[in-house]
Scaffold this motif. Structure first.
Motif, short mmCIF file in Angstrom:
data_model
loop_
_atom_site.label_atom_id
_atom_site.label_comp_id
_atom_site.label_asym_id
_atom_site.label_seq_id
_atom_site.Cartn_x
_atom_site.Cartn_y
_atom_site.Cartn_z
N LYS A 151 0.82 -1.21 0.00
CA LYS A 151 0.00 0.00 0.00
C LYS A 151 0.85 1.26 0.00
O LYS A 151 0.63 2.18 -0.79
CB LYS A 151 -0.94 0.01 1.21
N SER A 152 1.83 1.31 0.87
CA SER A 152 2.67 2.52 0.96
C SER A 152 3.52 2.68 -0.29
O SER A 152 3.72 3.80 -0.77
CB SER A 152 3.53 2.50 2.21
N THR A 153 4.00 1.58 -0.83
CA THR A 153 4.81 1.65 -2.04
C THR A 153 3.97 2.14 -3.21
O THR A 153 4.42 2.98 -4.00
CB THR A 153 5.43 0.28 -2.37
N ALA A 154 2.74 1.65 -3.31
CA ALA A 154 1.85 2.09 -4.39
C ALA A 154 1.56 3.58 -4.26
O ALA A 154 1.57 4.32 -5.26
CB ALA A 154 0.55 1.29 -4.37
N SER A 155 1.32 4.04 -3.05
CA SER A 155 1.04 5.46 -2.83
C SER A 155 2.24 6.32 -3.23
O SER A 155 2.09 7.32 -3.94
CB SER A 155 0.68 5.68 -1.36
N ARG A 156 3.44 5.92 -2.78
CA ARG A 156 4.64 6.67 -3.14
C ARG A 156 4.89 6.63 -4.65
O ARG A 156 5.30 7.61 -5.25
CB ARG A 156 5.86 6.12 -2.40
N ALA A 157 4.63 5.48 -5.25
CA ALA A 157 4.85 5.33 -6.69
C ALA A 157 3.91 6.24 -7.48
O ALA A 157 4.32 6.88 -8.45
CB ALA A 157 4.66 3.88 -7.11
N LEU A 158 2.66 6.31 -7.06
CA LEU A 158 1.71 7.19 -7.75
C LEU A 158 2.10 8.65 -7.60
O LEU A 158 2.00 9.43 -8.56
CB LEU A 158 0.29 6.93 -7.25
N ASP A 159 2.55 9.03 -6.41
CA ASP A 159 3.03 10.40 -6.21
C ASP A 159 4.23 10.70 -7.11
O ASP A 159 4.30 11.75 -7.74
CB ASP A 159 3.43 10.64 -4.75
N SER A 160 5.17 9.76 -7.17
CA SER A 160 6.35 9.95 -8.01
C SER A 160 5.98 10.03 -9.47
O SER A 160 6.51 10.86 -10.21
CB SER A 160 7.34 8.79 -7.80
N LEU A 161 5.04 9.17 -9.90
CA LEU A 161 4.59 9.20 -11.29
C LEU A 161 3.99 10.56 -11.62
O LEU A 161 4.26 11.12 -12.69
CB LEU A 161 3.54 8.12 -11.54
N GLN A 162 3.18 11.06 -10.72
CA GLN A 162 2.56 12.35 -10.95
C GLN A 162 3.63 13.45 -11.11
O GLN A 162 3.56 14.26 -12.02
CB GLN A 162 1.61 12.71 -9.81
N LYS A 163 4.64 13.43 -10.26
CA LYS A 163 5.71 14.43 -10.35
C LYS A 163 6.49 14.28 -11.65
O LYS A 163 6.82 15.26 -12.31
CB LYS A 163 6.65 14.30 -9.15
N ILE A 164 6.81 13.05 -12.02
CA ILE A 164 7.58 12.80 -13.26
C ILE A 164 6.79 13.29 -14.47
O ILE A 164 7.33 13.98 -15.34
CB ILE A 164 7.91 11.30 -13.41
N MET A 165 5.50 12.96 -14.49
CA MET A 165 4.68 13.33 -15.65
C MET A 165 4.42 14.84 -15.70
O MET A 165 4.30 15.41 -16.77
CB MET A 165 3.39 12.52 -15.66
N THR A 166 4.34 15.48 -14.55
CA THR A 166 4.14 16.92 -14.51
C THR A 166 5.37 17.66 -15.00
O THR A 166 5.28 18.68 -15.69
CB THR A 166 3.80 17.38 -13.07
#
Length: 195
Positions: A178-193
């Motif tokens: 759960k925590s890894t998925a949350s961090r990964a989604l946050d990181s993805l959002q930053k990378i894509m932004t």
């Protein structure tokens, strides 16, 4: 003990962890010392379950924890004749369980990071050409994530696995999934932004 600069969620989590581990410590108190010298069988009967719970906390897998404790008792058996004090045996077992747990975690990490020779991580040009620009951005961003984060997102959204199935497949706990998925989604959002 409160450390300034930390938010109440972190303090709440810390209190919860402290309360839980304190409760487990109370449940796992050292048994009263037996009169006379301890045998290996006595040690096994008195300390095995406490050592298994310790190993479970370290490796987060009951079967692996059992194996770690069994190896610790096997090592003690091999060195029993050289043991100068049977009271030192409990300390030996505890240290053996901690070291065995560390070895398990190192092997897990090595196994996860292994890339077979000639394995390619790049997608073919044809498969990328078939994706829309938005999908290409996601695939590109995924490749920039750390391996564990990428694994969790791919298993969840591509593989359609549940958290429990992901935990089983990757050898990590459901909470870590759960925590890894949350961090990964946050990181993805930053990378894509930032792209």
């Amino acid at each position: 003990m409160q450390v300034t600069g930390r938010n109440s969620d972190e303090q709440g989590v810390e209190r919860t962890v402290e309360r839980t581990l304190g409760h487990l410590r109370t449940l796992d108190r050292e048994p009263a010392a037996a009169s006379g010298p301890l045998t290996l069988e006595d040690l096994y009967r008195q300390h095995r379950m406490r050592l298994v719970r310790l190993a479970i906390l370290l490796v987060d897998d009951a079967a692996t924890a059992e194996d770690v404790v069994q190896e610790a008792f096997t090592g003690l058996y091999r060195h029993w004749s050289r043991l100068r004090d049977s009271a030192a045996a409990v300390g030996y077992l505890r240290t053996a369980v901690v070291n065995g747990s560390r070895s398990v975690l190192r092997r897990r990490k090595t196994a996860r990071e292994y890339t077979p020779p000639h394995a390619t991580t790049a997608r073919s040009a044809e498969s990328l050409a078939m994706l829309t620009a938005e999908h290409q951005a996601v695939v590109t961003a995924l490749s920039q994530l750390p391996p564990r984060q990428r694994e969790v997102l791919v298993l969840r959204y591509y593989g359609g696995l549940t958290e429990a199935e992901i935990a089983s497949a990757t050898g990590i706990s459901r909470g870590t999934v759960k925590s890894t998925a949350s961090r990964a989604l946050d990181s993805l959002q930053k990378i894509m932004t930032n792209s």
